[in-house]
Design a protein around this motif. Structure first.
Motif, mmCIF file in Angstrom:
data_model
loop_
_atom_site.group_PDB
_atom_site.id
_atom_site.type_symbol
_atom_site.label_atom_id
_atom_site.label_comp_id
_atom_site.label_asym_id
_atom_site.label_seq_id
_atom_site.Cartn_x
_atom_site.Cartn_y
_atom_site.Cartn_z
ATOM 1 N N ILE A 38 -2.555 2.247 -0.090
ATOM 2 C CA ILE A 38 -1.923 1.028 -0.610
ATOM 3 C C ILE A 38 -2.767 -0.189 -0.248
ATOM 4 C CG2 ILE A 38 0.064 -0.524 -0.321
ATOM 5 C CD1 ILE A 38 1.775 2.078 0.010
ATOM 6 N N MET A 39 -3.206 -0.250 1.010
ATOM 7 C CA MET A 39 -3.979 -1.402 1.459
ATOM 8 C C MET A 39 -5.331 -1.504 0.758
ATOM 9 S SD MET A 39 -3.004 -1.267 5.496
ATOM 10 C CE MET A 39 -3.974 -2.696 5.964
ATOM 11 N N ALA A 40 -5.871 -0.391 0.310
ATOM 12 C CA ALA A 40 -7.159 -0.386 -0.375
ATOM 13 C C ALA A 40 -7.029 -0.785 -1.846
ATOM 14 C CB ALA A 40 -7.800 1.000 -0.274
ATOM 15 N N ASP A 41 -5.817 -0.803 -2.360
ATOM 16 C CA ASP A 41 -5.572 -1.145 -3.763
ATOM 17 C C ASP A 41 -5.347 -2.655 -3.868
ATOM 18 O OD1 ASP A 41 -4.410 -1.646 -6.294
ATOM 19 O OD2 ASP A 41 -3.570 0.376 -6.365
ATOM 20 N N GLY A 42 -6.391 -3.376 -4.258
ATOM 21 C CA GLY A 42 -6.328 -4.834 -4.336
ATOM 22 C C GLY A 42 -5.238 -5.347 -5.254
ATOM 23 N N LYS A 43 -5.062 -4.685 -6.387
ATOM 24 C CA LYS A 43 -4.039 -5.121 -7.347
ATOM 25 C C LYS A 43 -2.642 -4.964 -6.745
ATOM 26 C CE LYS A 43 -2.358 -4.290 -12.046
ATOM 27 N NZ LYS A 43 -2.514 -3.485 -13.254
#
Length: 82
Positions: A38-43
């Protein structure tokens, strides 16, 4: 559904205790893995930040209050409890 049985650690074999510890660590690792995804997903993180801001400012219709969500069947559909 399996019924949980309370047992003292001193009543368990070493292998039973190892198994319980391994299961707990595995569950924690899975939660951390999901968190990092989740944290790696910028959007997605942008959406979370926007939702936090909308909630803080009281923007109507931008979010669903937890109490309202609990009253719906959305939790059941996504694996939560009612």
């Amino acid at each position: 559904m399996m019924r949980a049985v309370k047992r003292k650690v001193t009543d368990m074999t070493v292998d039973e205790l190892k198994s319980i510890i391994h299961e707990a660590i595995s569950e924690d690792m899975e939660v951390w893995r999901e968190t990092f995804e989740i944290m790696a997903d910028g959007k997605l993180m942008g959406q979370i930040r926007q939702a936090d801001q909308d909630r803080a400012t009281g923007k109507k219709g931008a979010f669903v209050a937890w109490d309202d969500l609990k009253k719906t069947d959305l939790l059941a559909r996504f694996g939560g409890e009612q």
